[in-house]
Design an enzyme around this catalytic site. Sequence first.
Site, short mmCIF file in Angstrom:
data_model
loop_
_atom_site.label_atom_id
_atom_site.label_comp_id
_atom_site.label_asym_id
_atom_site.label_seq_id
_atom_site.Cartn_x
_atom_site.Cartn_y
_atom_site.Cartn_z
N GLY A 354 0.81 -1.18 -0.08
CA GLY A 354 -0.01 -0.05 -0.05
C GLY A 354 0.95 1.08 0.14
N PRO A 355 0.42 2.37 -0.11
CA PRO A 355 0.90 3.79 -0.29
C PRO A 355 1.60 3.98 1.34
CG PRO A 355 -1.44 4.10 -0.57
CD PRO A 355 -1.04 2.56 -0.38
N PRO A 356 2.52 5.09 1.05
CA PRO A 356 3.19 5.23 2.47
C PRO A 356 2.02 5.91 3.39
CG PRO A 356 4.27 6.33 0.84
CD PRO A 356 3.03 5.73 -0.20
N GLY A 357 2.21 5.67 4.74
CA GLY A 357 1.32 6.32 5.79
C GLY A 357 -0.01 5.71 6.13
N VAL A 358 -0.36 4.53 5.46
CA VAL A 358 -1.52 3.77 5.58
C VAL A 358 -1.46 2.65 6.83
CG1 VAL A 358 -2.46 4.07 3.37
CG2 VAL A 358 -0.99 1.94 4.09
N GLY A 359 -0.22 2.68 7.47
CA GLY A 359 -0.22 2.11 8.81
C GLY A 359 0.19 0.45 8.52
N LYS A 360 1.22 0.43 7.58
CA LYS A 360 1.59 -1.07 7.11
C LYS A 360 2.59 -1.60 8.47
CE LYS A 360 3.38 -0.09 3.25
NZ LYS A 360 3.06 1.31 3.13
N THR A 361 3.65 -0.69 8.85
CA THR A 361 4.59 -1.17 9.87
C THR A 361 3.99 -1.17 11.08
OG1 THR A 361 6.23 0.05 8.56
CG2 THR A 361 6.67 -0.49 10.90
N SER A 677 -4.34 3.09 -18.96
CA SER A 677 -5.73 3.18 -18.25
C SER A 677 -6.19 4.82 -18.73
CB SER A 677 -5.78 3.02 -16.88
OG SER A 677 -4.75 4.14 -16.48
N LYS A 720 -8.26 4.67 -7.12
CA LYS A 720 -8.69 5.76 -8.05
C LYS A 720 -10.03 6.09 -7.59
CE LYS A 720 -6.38 3.79 -12.14
NZ LYS A 720 -6.32 3.14 -13.35
#
Length: 804
Positions: A354-361, A677, A720
């Site tokens: 996922g993109p940065p800052g979404v809470g993966k870590t 796209s 999107k």
Amino acid sequence: MPKTKNLPVLPLRDIVVFPDMVAPLFVGRDKSVRALEMIEEADNEIMLVAQLDAAIDDPGSDDVHETGTIATILQLLKLPDGTVKVLVEGKTRARVNELIDRGDYFEAEVETLEEAETDNSDVQALMRAVQEQFENYVKLNRKIPPESVGTIAAMTDAGRLADSVASNLSVKLSDKQELLELTDVKERLEKVFALMESEMGMLQMERKIKNRVKRQMEKTQREYYLNEQMKAIQRELGEQGEGGERDELAELEARIKETPLSEEARNKAEAEMKKLRQMSPMSAESTVVRNYLDWLLALPWGTRKDIETDLIKAEHQLDDDHYGLEKVKERILEYLAVQKRTGKMKGPILCLVGPPGVGKTSLGRSIAEATGRDFVRVSLGGVRDESEIRGHRRTYIGSMPGRIIQSLKKVKSGNPLFLLDEIDKMGMDHRGDPASALLEVLDPEQNSTFNDHYLEVDYDLSDVMFVTTANSLNMPQPLLDRMEIIRIAGYTEDEKLEITKRHLIPQVREDHGLAEDEFVVTDQAIRDLIRYYSREAGVRSLKREIARLARKAVRKLAEQGEGATLTVTPENLGEFAGVRKFRYGLADETDQVGAVTGLAWTETGGDLLTIEAVKMPGRGNMKVTGNLRDVMKESIQAASSLVRSRSVMLGIKPTVFNTTDIHVHVPDGATPKDGPSAGVAMTTAIVSLLTGNPVDREVAMTGEISLRGKVLPIGGLKEKLLAALRGGIKTVLIPEENEKDLDEIPENVKTGLKIVPVSDINEVLEIALTRPLTPIEWSEADEAALHASLSGQGSGSGNQPRAH
């Protein structure tokens, strides 16, 4: 002339007596003692012959050499134990013609051997060389008395010289017997000289070895002495306990016995320990072995933490730490449920994309807390060396294990949760490919025998739970094949609002020392922060903006004095957060001709993509700008060809394409753009431009276009749609084949947008354009006139669009 006579025979073991040689002998065998008693009858002479095999106690005629020495008895002494000590002196060489067994002793018919003449110059030269060489030999061989050098140097008889030197040489019995059998004096001298040369070479080699060993011993003793002094000083300074000197080697041995090593690791540790005991404590190699044993014994062999199997508790933990992300939490709980039921740790490796800052870590940390595991984070961003994963071999100076083994030593448990962060940011160069090294780590079928280059023994990683994170799937296919991908698309505005209220603001308050009632941010102020100050898929930038508000609030509260409070509202938000960074809502206030809003996927989430097209008089050329890559350029060419093929139906005169140049531009030219796209948006922009029909500013679209006008499916739909919602779009056109993906879209997104699946470009144009398209009349005469016009212009009119 040779003389023949009968003499008693004394067989000798381990000695050859030469003429003129005086030698003491100890006689113990009965037949030998009886032979000595018979010497009076033989004029005090006896025949001395060497045995072929010294181990034979009762030799026969075939067990002694034929050639020996006739000797006289100088002294005879009977000892109390029955043995006889006798001092003999060799007189002359003799050959045994016949050995007669008299029952209690041996008698032999012996024939004296005459030596050849020795007056020639060659023999004299040989004598001098032998005498000089003997002097050098005595210097090397300390067993020969120095006075013998003078005796040898004074000799003038060549035969006597050869025999005297031979009797002093430390050579094999067979070599001495060979010298005794030589009657030619010249040959005997040459043989003696050669034996001395060989012996001197051996003696020199022995002296070198002794000197080297002596120097090493002196160095070791010196190091030991200094080491003992240093330990004594340490004891005086109190650095060691009162119990005295601590035996480090004994401590290491005890640790090896106590640690539950695998059989392979134990054998390795014991071999290294044996090697360490034979080394000098101060040597460099000793330090290397100690470090190796420290690493090997510091690993958590057989040490495991109890795993939390309460799924309700795990679910509460995930919900408390993260708002939303329902699909991700569901998948993680399913994974934990299977682990609980089977009791085994082997399973898929989770990859959070996922993109940065979404809470993966932070999600990885929550999983560790929910399952009761120790948490280990290993950042792989920028790692280019395979040794970072698998370690360096011990032959290198400063070598150490890889990050996997290092982290296990630090965490001290054999079943932690490993979070391999930014796995898509690894590189590769001449030092190896770390992604390939990870294949073994992340394969449940192989990681039970993970072999680190430094340890050189297998370590079981099958109890370790691996979770990886990435911003994109830009990874080698074999690595992707070993992981289960869980996508985290990003947060909606409502989710960001809840995350801010539940997590971000309390954390910022704590970081800045603010009480809950001192610093308040209203819901509408938070929404304005989300809309106008942070346009992102995650919440990292949003947290920075809230921290900025908190810093200004702390200053104002300090100025206002104790008891003051501060509330941030939409009205005073600009005072704290500054000028708005983004526009929220539509990019254009009015519907525009040739301007279409597309939707793009990026590693940081979805984004709006504006596509502009203008026309000008020309010769039918097409120009594209905006840092577009090959796939997007080809998409524009396909859109142009489609519009030309359907120009009459779309209400466009075919002659327009020969007299008009078209320029398509995608703003934000510093950002590279690629992918098919945007094909539908490109087609809509060209049709709008050539028909003068404006595009509805509230409509955004995504989809690949084919030459037959079909709208083909795309990827990244969730990102999107989130971008469209953030941008204030009302209607989104998506490919009909992507309709199945709407099940994974949050309900508030589907409620906030009108999502229209389309399958053909005609459906797109019907919705996107503000006015319906009217086909034109185009006859065969018009077609013929067009061809005539083209022929008149020549073949170089440039009808075909070109991508620049």
